[in-house]
Enzyme design. Structure first.
Site, short mmCIF file in Angstrom:
data_model
loop_
_atom_site.label_atom_id
_atom_site.label_comp_id
_atom_site.label_asym_id
_atom_site.label_seq_id
_atom_site.Cartn_x
_atom_site.Cartn_y
_atom_site.Cartn_z
CE LYS A 1 -3.31 -0.82 -0.79
NZ LYS A 1 -3.57 -2.06 -2.24
CG HIS B 1 4.27 -6.66 -1.76
ND1 HIS B 1 4.24 -4.35 -2.16
CD2 HIS B 1 2.95 -6.26 -2.18
CE1 HIS B 1 3.56 -4.23 -2.39
NE2 HIS B 1 2.61 -5.08 -2.38
CB SER C 1 -3.63 2.43 2.38
OG SER C 1 -4.09 1.86 1.68
S1 PPS Z 1 -0.55 -3.14 -3.47
O1 PPS Z 1 -1.78 -3.47 -3.24
O2 PPS Z 1 0.16 -3.05 -2.32
O3 PPS Z 1 0.09 -2.65 -4.47
O4 PPS Z 1 -0.91 -1.24 -3.41
P1 PPS Z 1 0.13 -0.33 -3.77
O5 PPS Z 1 -0.35 0.75 -5.52
O6 PPS Z 1 1.33 -0.27 -2.88
O7 PPS Z 1 -1.08 0.93 -3.12
C1 PPS Z 1 -2.03 0.95 -3.35
C2 PPS Z 1 -1.95 2.54 -2.65
O8 PPS Z 1 -1.18 3.93 -3.78
C3 PPS Z 1 -2.55 4.42 -3.70
N1 PPS Z 1 -2.70 5.17 -5.45
C4 PPS Z 1 -2.43 6.25 -5.36
N2 PPS Z 1 -2.32 7.54 -4.66
C5 PPS Z 1 -1.52 8.59 -5.80
N3 PPS Z 1 -1.66 8.75 -6.61
C6 PPS Z 1 -2.15 7.62 -7.59
N4 PPS Z 1 -1.65 8.27 -9.21
C7 PPS Z 1 -1.90 6.19 -6.89
N5 PPS Z 1 -1.95 5.24 -7.57
C8 PPS Z 1 -2.31 4.81 -6.59
C9 PPS Z 1 -3.49 4.01 -4.28
O9 PPS Z 1 -5.19 5.15 -4.46
C10 PPS Z 1 -3.79 2.92 -2.58
O10 PPS Z 1 -4.05 4.35 -1.54
P2 PPS Z 1 -5.09 4.84 -0.85
O11 PPS Z 1 -5.04 5.68 0.67
O12 PPS Z 1 -5.76 3.52 -0.03
O13 PPS Z 1 -5.98 5.11 -1.66
#
Ligand code: PPS
Length: 292
Positions: free
Chosen positions: A44, A106, A136
């Protein structure tokens, strides 16, 4: 709850679920190539965001059909994933026809297959502050039936502090990778909060690490393309094609903000978290922003 949901297991001293350990031998024997690029994160932290940026940087102009037709998890395979009914991440990575191959993990640093170090691969580590990572992760575990059931918010909150999460303790993860950076020069350590504050500046630093010099126009294209709202509506990036995720509970692209923890933590929880954080992070030089 449903039957797919795994238990947390202790695996070489790290809390894991079997979906990320069942293919252990094969994953450990993965043969990295010198130009492979590994993106590593605690869950996340914005893995999908950086994966998307990398894919646009490398293939946005030469292979635009990739972005239109291939989900992000096929363009950037998740190395250790091994679930019935889908190709393992290791097989997907092996079969990538691209150069470079973009790969996601991860794993805590000590689990990374040794060939990545031997081949001196470029590695990008993205870290996100603990409080927003926790929030998250909580929503992700609610909506993703291949994660252990998160329980009530207060249970999950304490489990996070105790490191009883798939991929272990956030504290150990961010610190383990931070220490590695001191001895392994091909590691670029970046922060989600910086990426939110100034995507252009972070993109410049990333490109310099990768040895890329995109034009100003290309950089704009990447920065704009990878904006939260664009990715949220892009079915090849928003995980809407993944059956085990129930977006009615919570979407994968949820809020994408710094500081959403404030809508979840009580005042008492915040104090408890901060006290515990100080103890766990007392020997660390890492600094996180929990608001911007
Ligand atoms: S995972 O399942 O671990 O691979 O998830 P991961 O991609 O690492 O993290 C998901 C969170 O990143 C946010 N996210 C973004 N934030 C800002 N800008 C962009 N472009 C973006 N893309 C993904 C996503 O919304 C998740 O965070 P939260 O706080 O839940 O919204």
């Amino acid at each position: 709850m449903d039957s797919l949901r795994p238990e947390i297991i202790d695996f070489h001293g790290v809390s894991m679920s079997h979906y990320f350990t069942d293919n252990w031998e094969n994953v450990q024997n993965f043969q990295a190539r010198p130009d492979d690029i590994l993106t590593a994160t605690y869950p996340k932290a914005g893995t999908t965001w950086v994966s998307y940026i990398l894919d646009l940087l490398y293939f946005g102009q030469t292979a635009p059909e990739r972005q239109a037709t291939m989900p992000i998890y096929e363009r950037v395979p998740f190395l250790e994933i091994c679930r019935p009914g889908i190709d393992s991440g290791k097989d997907r990575a092996d079969e990538l026809p691209t150069s470079p191959r973009l790969i996601k993990t991860h794993f805590p640093v000590q689990f990374v297959p040794k060939s990545f170090w031997e081949q001196n691969c470029r590695i990008i580590y993205l870290a996100r502050n603990a409080k927003d990572s926790l929030v998250s992760y909580y929503h992700f575990c609610r909506m993703n039936s291949s994660q252990p059931w998160p329980g009530e918010w207060s249970t999950f909150f304490h489990d996070f502090m105790e490191g009883k999460m798939v991929f272990g303790s956030w504290y150990d993860h961010v610190n383990g990778w931070w220490e590695k950076k001191q001895t392994y020069s091909n590691l670029h350590y970046m922060f989600y909060e910086d990426l939110i504050k100034d995507t252009g500046r972070e993109l410049d630093k990333l490109c310099s690490f990768l040895g890329l010099s995109p034009s100003a126009e290309e950089k704009d294209r990447v920065t704009n393309g990878a904006q939260f709202d664009n990715m949220k509506k892009d079915n090849m990036a928003n995980y809407s094609t993944v059956r085990i995720m129930d977006f009615k509970i919570s979407p994968f692209m949820r809020k994408g903000k710094v500081g959403d923890w404030k809508t979840h933590f009580t005042v008492a929880q915040n104090e408890e978290f901060d006290d515990d954080y100080k103890k766990k992070m007392k020997d660390s030089t890492l600094q996180f922003q929990t608001e911007i």
